[in-house]
Design an enzyme around this catalytic site. Sequence first.
Site, PDB file in Angstrom:
ATOM      1  N   GLU A  43      34.020  46.796  45.176  1.00  0.00           N
ATOM      2  CA  GLU A  43      33.193  46.199  45.286  1.00  0.00           C
ATOM      3  C   GLU A  43      33.468  44.665  45.127  1.00  0.00           C
ATOM      4  O   GLU A  43      34.155  44.765  43.606  1.00  0.00           O
ATOM      5  CB  GLU A  43      32.421  46.775  45.077  1.00  0.00           C
ATOM      6  CG  GLU A  43      30.093  46.277  45.492  1.00  0.00           C
ATOM      7  CD  GLU A  43      30.405  45.346  44.839  1.00  0.00           C
ATOM      8  OE1 GLU A  43      30.640  44.182  44.940  1.00  0.00           O
ATOM      9  OE2 GLU A  43      29.597  45.072  43.903  1.00  0.00           O
ATOM     10  N   CYS A  96      26.751  39.612  42.422  1.00  0.00           N
ATOM     11  CA  CYS A  96      27.751  39.576  43.435  1.00  0.00           C
ATOM     12  C   CYS A  96      27.164  39.230  44.774  1.00  0.00           C
ATOM     13  O   CYS A  96      27.783  38.685  45.799  1.00  0.00           O
ATOM     14  CB  CYS A  96      28.709  40.552  43.956  1.00  0.00           C
ATOM     15  SG  CYS A  96      27.743  42.333  43.588  1.00  0.00           S
ATOM     16  N   GLU A 153      32.928  31.580  44.373  1.00  0.00           N
ATOM     17  CA  GLU A 153      32.200  32.519  43.521  1.00  0.00           C
ATOM     18  C   GLU A 153      31.536  32.105  42.321  1.00  0.00           C
ATOM     19  O   GLU A 153      32.745  31.840  41.515  1.00  0.00           O
ATOM     20  CB  GLU A 153      32.464  34.108  43.654  1.00  0.00           C
ATOM     21  CG  GLU A 153      31.402  34.797  42.712  1.00  0.00           C
ATOM     22  CD  GLU A 153      31.761  36.108  42.844  1.00  0.00           C
ATOM     23  OE1 GLU A 153      32.105  36.844  42.768  1.00  0.00           O
ATOM     24  OE2 GLU A 153      30.430  36.525  43.509  1.00  0.00           O
TER      25      GLU A 153
HETATM   26  O1  TXE Z   1      36.369  39.787  35.701  1.00  0.00           O
HETATM   27  P1  TXE Z   1      37.575  41.249  36.244  1.00  0.00           P
HETATM   28  P2  TXE Z   1      35.918  38.576  34.800  1.00  0.00           P
HETATM   29  C1  TXE Z   1      33.742  37.693  39.410  1.00  0.00           C
HETATM   30  C2  TXE Z   1      32.956  36.635  39.506  1.00  0.00           C
HETATM   31  C3  TXE Z   1      33.039  36.182  38.366  1.00  0.00           C
HETATM   32  C4  TXE Z   1      34.975  36.596  38.019  1.00  0.00           C
HETATM   33  C5  TXE Z   1      35.973  37.210  36.689  1.00  0.00           C
HETATM   34  O2  TXE Z   1      33.005  35.741  40.229  1.00  0.00           O
HETATM   35  O3  TXE Z   1      33.097  34.993  37.839  1.00  0.00           O
HETATM   36  O4  TXE Z   1      34.774  37.841  39.105  1.00  0.00           O
HETATM   37  O5  TXE Z   1      34.854  37.788  35.893  1.00  0.00           O
HETATM   38  C6  TXE Z   1      38.858  44.896  34.277  1.00  0.00           C
HETATM   39  N1  TXE Z   1      42.519  45.915  36.418  1.00  0.00           N
HETATM   40  N2  TXE Z   1      33.102  38.841  39.034  1.00  0.00           N
HETATM   41  O6  TXE Z   1      36.770  38.619  34.433  1.00  0.00           O
HETATM   42  O7  TXE Z   1      38.445  40.702  35.822  1.00  0.00           O
HETATM   43  C7  TXE Z   1      38.082  43.953  33.058  1.00  0.00           C
HETATM   44  O8  TXE Z   1      37.907  44.868  32.126  1.00  0.00           O
HETATM   45  C8  TXE Z   1      41.806  46.714  35.991  1.00  0.00           C
HETATM   46  C9  TXE Z   1      31.926  39.572  40.104  1.00  0.00           C
HETATM   47  O9  TXE Z   1      35.133  39.328  33.903  1.00  0.00           O
HETATM   48  O10 TXE Z   1      37.409  41.542  37.761  1.00  0.00           O
HETATM   49  C10 TXE Z   1      36.318  44.336  33.677  1.00  0.00           C
HETATM   50  O11 TXE Z   1      36.451  45.755  33.403  1.00  0.00           O
HETATM   51  N3  TXE Z   1      41.125  46.486  35.455  1.00  0.00           N
HETATM   52  C11 TXE Z   1      31.848  40.948  40.458  1.00  0.00           C
HETATM   53  C12 TXE Z   1      36.106  44.781  35.221  1.00  0.00           C
HETATM   54  O12 TXE Z   1      37.842  44.279  35.521  1.00  0.00           O
HETATM   55  C13 TXE Z   1      41.111  45.242  34.846  1.00  0.00           C
HETATM   56  C14 TXE Z   1      31.246  41.271  38.506  1.00  0.00           C
HETATM   57  C15 TXE Z   1      35.739  42.941  35.530  1.00  0.00           C
HETATM   58  O13 TXE Z   1      36.369  41.638  35.564  1.00  0.00           O
HETATM   59  C16 TXE Z   1      41.730  44.072  34.638  1.00  0.00           C
HETATM   60  C17 TXE Z   1      32.211  40.302  37.476  1.00  0.00           C
HETATM   61  C18 TXE Z   1      42.618  44.831  35.920  1.00  0.00           C
HETATM   62  N4  TXE Z   1      44.219  44.297  35.581  1.00  0.00           N
HETATM   63  C19 TXE Z   1      32.971  39.439  38.308  1.00  0.00           C
HETATM   64  N5  TXE Z   1      41.681  43.351  34.325  1.00  0.00           N
HETATM   65  C20 TXE Z   1      31.459  41.727  41.135  1.00  0.00           C
HETATM   66  N6  TXE Z   1      31.495  42.293  42.360  1.00  0.00           N
HETATM   67  O14 TXE Z   1      29.595  41.819  40.983  1.00  0.00           O
HETATM   68  C21 TXE Z   1      40.216  43.454  34.928  1.00  0.00           C
HETATM   69  N7  TXE Z   1      39.656  44.441  34.886  1.00  0.00           N
END
Ligand code: TXE
Length: 498
Positions: A258, A292, A392
Site C-alpha cells: 500500500e 496516501c 507525492e
Molecule cells: O517512508 P518509508 P518515509 C510516502 C510519503 C512520504 C515518503 C517518505 O510520500 O513523503 O513516503 O516517507 C520502513 N525495508 N509515504 O521515508 O521509508 C520504515 O521504518 C523495510 C506514504 O518515512 O517508506 C517505516 O516503518 N522497511 C505512506 C515504513 O517503512 C523499511 C506512508 C515507511 O517508511 C525500509 C508513509 C526497508 N529498507 C510514507 N526502509 C502511505 N502509503 O500511507 C524504511 N522502512
Amino acid sequence: MDTIARPPLGSVQTGLFIGGEFVAAADGGRIDVVSPHDNTLIARIAEAGARDVDLAVEAAARAFPAWSSMAAADRGRLLLKLADKIEEHADELALLETIDTGHPIRDTRGLDVPRTAGCFRYFGGMADKFQGSVVPVERGFLNYVLRQPIGVVGQIVPWNFPFMFTSWNMGPALAAGNTVVLKPSEITPLSTLRLGELIAEIGFPKGVVNIVPGYGHTAGQRLAEHPAVSKIAFTGSTATGRRVVEASRGNLKRVQLELGGKGANIVFDDADLAAAVNGSAFAIFHNQGQACIAGSRLILHERIAEAFMDKFLALARSIRVDDPTDQGTEMGPLTSTEHRDRVLKYIDIAKSQGGEVLTGGAAPDDPRLAKGCYVLPTVVRAAPTDRVAQEEVFGPFVSVTTFKNDEEALAIANGTDYGLGGGLWTRDLSRAHKIAQSIRAGMVWINSYKRVNPGSPFGGVGQSGYGREMGFEAMHDYTEPRSVWVNVDATLPAFYGR
Ligand code: TXE
C-alpha cells in the site's frame, strides 16, 4: 516510559513486545521518540535490530499451530475484546497518538481511535463468517476449497496513521489465523506499544502478536527478507516498497503493498460548490495532508474555478493551525522535522517550474510553534506535468489546475503513475458513474472524499501498490486456498489398461 514530556501521558512500555513479554533489545539499542509539536523528547524506546526480529519471528512461528487451529469464533472473541478495550482507553490512546504524531486531538479522539476499535471489531466478527467454497466439478467428485492461514506474517507500518494502520494490518491477519510480527515506524511507535500491553492484558496467547519498533534498513529489511515469514505487508513509500519486494525474493513470500498516491479531485461545473469546497479541504488538509489517499490535485472546471477558489482559499486561510493537544486545533504539525523540510522543499520546486503559491507556502510565524514541524495550508497553481502535480508531497499542499471538458479532466486525473484514491463532484448521475469507472484508482468517491470503512476494500493500482486491505478482500489476501478433491462415486478410467 523513561522520559515523559507531559504528565497526562502516564506510563507506556518501552520494550519490544516479543512472545507476550516486553523485553530489551538484544544489543541494548534505543530510539529517541520526539514530539513534533516542539521536538522535545517524549520517550526512549528499545530499538529492534535483526536479531530481535529473528526472535519475534521464532515466537510467532511457535504460536502459529495453536492459534491457527483454534476455533475461529474464539479468535474473533479476542479481537472483539480488544475493540472494547481500546474504547475503554480511548481518551488515553487518543492523547498518546496526538503527542506522538501531531494529529489534532479532535481527530485522534473522533477518527483514529474509533476507527481502530471499529476495524478490530469488524474482523473479530468476520473470523467465523469467512468461508471456503464448494466447486461444481464433474460428476462423482466433491471438490471443496478451504481458506488456510498463511503462517507468520510480517507487517511494516508507517507514521501517518500508526494506530489505525496497525488495526488494518493485524485485524484480518489475526482473524484468518496467522500470527504477526509488526514493525511500527521508528518515528511513531507509542500507540502500537500500548496496544501490545492491551493485547497481553486481554490474554491473547503469547507470541500471536509481536511488536518490534526499529529502523527500516535494519529491522524492516530483516522482516522483509526473513525466510520464515510467509507474507509481508508494507505500507509506505513507493521507493521503499520496491526494496521490500527485492528483499522478499529469497523465499518468494507473498507481498502486499500500500504505497503512495496523488489523488485527483475533480470539481465539475454542476457541482454543489459549498459541499465541494468543504470536502476538498478535508481531502487535503485532514491529517496535515499526510495521507496516501489525500486529494492532492484539485482539478477544476474553468467555469467554476474562480468561484471555487475564492471560497477554498478563504477556508484554507481560516484553518486553525496550533498545538495538537488543544481541543480547538484543526491542523497540527507534520510528524517529523525531516518530513516538514521535505514538504517545504516542494514549495521551491513548485516556484522553480513556474507554479504560483496562492496561500501558505511556509511555516506559520507564530513564535509558540517555532520549534515544531508546522506548515501552513498551502495551495499552489501548477501545470499537471509539474513535479508538484506528479510527485507525492504528503503535506498540506494541494496543486490546482483547470479543465475545459470531461475528457480533459480524465486525462489530467489519469496522468500520473499512481492510482490509489480519487474523487469527483457533480450533480450529473451518468457523468459521475462514467468518470468513476474511468479513473485509474483503487478507490473513488463521488460527492465525497476519503471515506473508509473496514468492510470496503482499500488499495491501489500502478505505483500505488497491489493487494487489498479491509473487507473480504483482505481475508482472501491473508489466506491460501486449498483445493480438496474427494472421489465420492466416480469410476476412474483405466489409464494403463490393467
Ligand atoms: O517512508 P518509508 P518515509 C510516502 C510519503 C512520504 C515518503 C517518505 O510520500 O513523503 O513516503 O516517507 C520502513 N525495508 N509515504 O521515508 O521509508 C520504515 O521504518 C523495510 C506514504 O518515512 O517508506 C517505516 O516503518 N522497511 C505512506 C515504513 O517503512 C523499511 C506512508 C515507511 O517508511 C525500509 C508513509 C526497508 N529498507 C510514507 N526502509 C502511505 N502509503 O500511507 C524504511 N522502512
